[in-house]
Write an enzyme that holds these catalytic residues in place. Structure first.
Site, PDB file in Angstrom:
ATOM      1  NE  ARG A  79      -6.091   0.782  -1.812  1.00  0.00           N
ATOM      2  CZ  ARG A  79      -5.512   1.370  -0.769  1.00  0.00           C
ATOM      3  NH1 ARG A  79      -4.244   1.137  -0.497  1.00  0.00           N
ATOM      4  NH2 ARG A  79      -6.194   2.190   0.011  1.00  0.00           N
TER       5      ARG A  79
ATOM      6  NE  ARG B 278      -0.104   1.543   3.543  1.00  0.00           N
ATOM      7  CZ  ARG B 278       0.889   2.385   3.692  1.00  0.00           C
ATOM      8  NH1 ARG B 278       2.144   1.964   3.862  1.00  0.00           N
ATOM      9  NH2 ARG B 278       0.694   3.689   3.681  1.00  0.00           N
ATOM     10  N   GLY B 279       0.270   2.391  -0.121  1.00  0.00           N
ATOM     11  CA  GLY B 279       1.060   3.610  -0.294  1.00  0.00           C
ATOM     12  C   GLY B 279       1.174   3.868  -1.797  1.00  0.00           C
TER      13      GLY B 279
ATOM     14  CG  ASN C  78      -2.602  11.628   2.484  1.00  0.00           C
ATOM     15  OD1 ASN C  78      -2.054  10.722   1.861  1.00  0.00           O
ATOM     16  ND2 ASN C  78      -2.306  11.873   3.752  1.00  0.00           N
ATOM     17  CE  LYS C  79      -5.490   5.736   4.162  1.00  0.00           C
ATOM     18  NZ  LYS C  79      -6.439   4.867   3.391  1.00  0.00           N
TER      19      LYS C  79
ATOM     20  CG  ASP D 123      -3.130   8.123  -1.657  1.00  0.00           C
ATOM     21  OD1 ASP D 123      -3.022   8.610  -0.512  1.00  0.00           O
ATOM     22  OD2 ASP D 123      -2.818   6.959  -1.946  1.00  0.00           O
TER      23      ASP D 123
HETATM   24  O1  MRU Z   1      -4.594   3.294   2.071  1.00  0.00           O
HETATM   25  P1  MRU Z   1      -3.116   3.487   2.049  1.00  0.00           P
HETATM   26  O2  MRU Z   1      -2.415   2.947   3.243  1.00  0.00           O
HETATM   27  O3  MRU Z   1      -2.507   3.009   0.741  1.00  0.00           O
HETATM   28  O4  MRU Z   1      -2.963   5.080   2.085  1.00  0.00           O
HETATM   29  C1  MRU Z   1      -1.683   5.639   2.035  1.00  0.00           C
HETATM   30  C2  MRU Z   1      -1.659   7.113   2.140  1.00  0.00           C
HETATM   31  O5  MRU Z   1      -2.671   7.752   2.309  1.00  0.00           O
HETATM   32  C3  MRU Z   1      -0.325   7.765   1.970  1.00  0.00           C
HETATM   33  O6  MRU Z   1      -0.262   8.969   2.666  1.00  0.00           O
HETATM   34  C4  MRU Z   1      -0.081   8.040   0.481  1.00  0.00           C
HETATM   35  O7  MRU Z   1      -0.345   6.921  -0.308  1.00  0.00           O
HETATM   36  C5  MRU Z   1       1.308   8.497   0.236  1.00  0.00           C
HETATM   37  S1  MRU Z   1       2.484   7.196   0.415  1.00  0.00           S
HETATM   38  C6  MRU Z   1       4.015   7.863   0.153  1.00  0.00           C
END
Ligand code: MRU
Length: 362
Positions: free
Chosen positions: A84, A47-48, A251-252, A241
């Site tokens: 995703r 993830r990320g 972002n998250k 993201d």
């Molecule tokens: O759902 P995730 O864990 O993939 O979400 C990740 C994030 O929101 C990160 O902040 C983003 O992907 C940047 S990772 C360098």
């Protein structure tokens, strides 16, 4: 070998850490084909945004190794893209690989796709190192501007989710400047939002920072506003993201509330991301698809149980409806700057255009 996050072993098998097991178990999984790559992205073993992109590109390469026909290429691209929806790096990496291999005769595609996946990985690590340098310069300038404090008092930063080295090929985005300053001996301390529902902050960011010896404190997601008002946070820095053409950032979930609190308290709120996270096709944040995730992530909390096993416990009454949007959009006006591999840009249409131009607009 590419990085500690994603590597090719001696047998030529792609391996990565299973992030669903961290911080309790450090176990690698083997990604032997497109199905493995697809599953790893869907289940969030990887993830990320940047790492999802890299694994997507490898998925395409592995699909072509098994069947390099036009039909197989398009099917793998379509399937991986749907794994995703919010992180645009997945589409960016798949499109980049597609542009490289689609014009080739099928016999040459698998090798070219593999070379492209490798190049994406190498470029990501280099991007993040440079994001680290630009971000470190910002943070050092901030530290110099702060009112005189007790000698040796740390710079206090707040971050949300995990934008560290396990979300990327190396260094991370938001955490890259933090690692760099820590290596240089600059005293700093990181407030780590736990990041419900999946707790990437508590499980992953805290684990990463502890591994590198970076002082940090895990807080519940709702603590940041109080700490900012109390003067215990000097700046917030998060990953991203997708950046829309007007500078809005996804972002998250929970990022927006931190940006609002930071603005109210007059604190910088920086967003670190490679230029590959910019989506010029999204006019603004409303055009960014927000992933709606499994309600079970809300009804249950995962972790280590008293007997040492890892499991989940229910925290919501049976029958209560839940909603689980995985990301939110922070309007450009709340973002102090986009920290990219090409420097720091305004979160605005002009800044985004300049960042894209610096990156060789696509
Ligand atoms: O759902 P995730 O864990 O993939 O979400 C990740 C994030 O929101 C990160 O902040 C983003 O992907 C940047 S990772 C360098």
């Amino acid at each position: 070998m590419m990085s500690r996050t994603l590597r090719i072993d001696e047998q030529g098998v792609l391996r990565t850490l299973d992030q669903t097991l961290l911080p309790f178990e450090r176990r690698e999984i083997a990604l032997r084909g497109v199905d493995d790559c697809h599953r790893a992205i869907v289940t969030m073993q990887v993830r990320g945004a940047p790492l999802i992109g890299a694994v997507g590109a490898w998925g395409l390469a592995l699909a072509l190794r098994d069947d390099a026909s036009d039909a197989a290429l398009h099917e793998a691209w379509r399937r991986l893209l749907a794994a995703r929806p919010t992180a645009v790096n997945l589409r960016w990496a798949l499109d980049r690989a597609m542009r490289r291999v689609a014009p080739l005769p099928p016999a040459q595609r698998a090798q070219a796709a593999r070379a492209e996946a490798m190049a994406i990985c190498e470029a990501d690590a280099d991007c993040n190192r440079r994001i680290g340098e630009h971000g470190a310069a910002l943070l050092e300038a901030l530290a110099a501007r702060l009112p005189a404090r007790r000698p040796g008092a740390p710079l206090n930063l707040l971050t949300h989710c995990n934008a560290g080295r396990i979300a990327t090929l190396d260094y991370g985005t938001a955490l890259a400047p933090i690692y760099l300053l820590h290596e240089r001996g600059v005293p700093l301390h990181v407030w780590v939002d736990e990041t419900r529902p999946r707790n990437q902050g508590a499980s992953l960011t805290a684990w990463e920072l502890a591994e590198r010896g970076v002082p940090h404190t895990v807080i519940v997601d709702n603590a940041g506003g109080l700490l900012m008002r109390q003067g215990r946070v000097d700046a917030a820095i998060v990953g991203c993201d997708r950046v829309a053409a007007n500078g809005d950032v996804a972002n998250k979930i929970g990022t927006y509330l931190k940006a609002l609190a930071a603005r109210d308290c007059g604190l910088p709120f920086w967003v670190a991301c490679p230029v590959s996270t910019i989506d010029p096709q999204a006019a603004d944040g409303d055009a960014i698809p927000i992933e709606e995730r499994d309600p079970r992530e809300v009804t249950h909390v995962g972790g280590q149980l008293a007997d040492g096993s890892v499991g989940a416990v229910r925290v919501v009454p049976e029958g209560s409806p839940v909603a689980n949007p995985g990301f939110d959009v922070t309007p450009a006006r709340l973002v102090s700057g986009l920290v990219t591999e090409h420097g720091v840009f305004d979160a605005s249409a002009e800044g985004v255009a300049l960042a894209l131009a610096a990156g060789g607009a696509r």
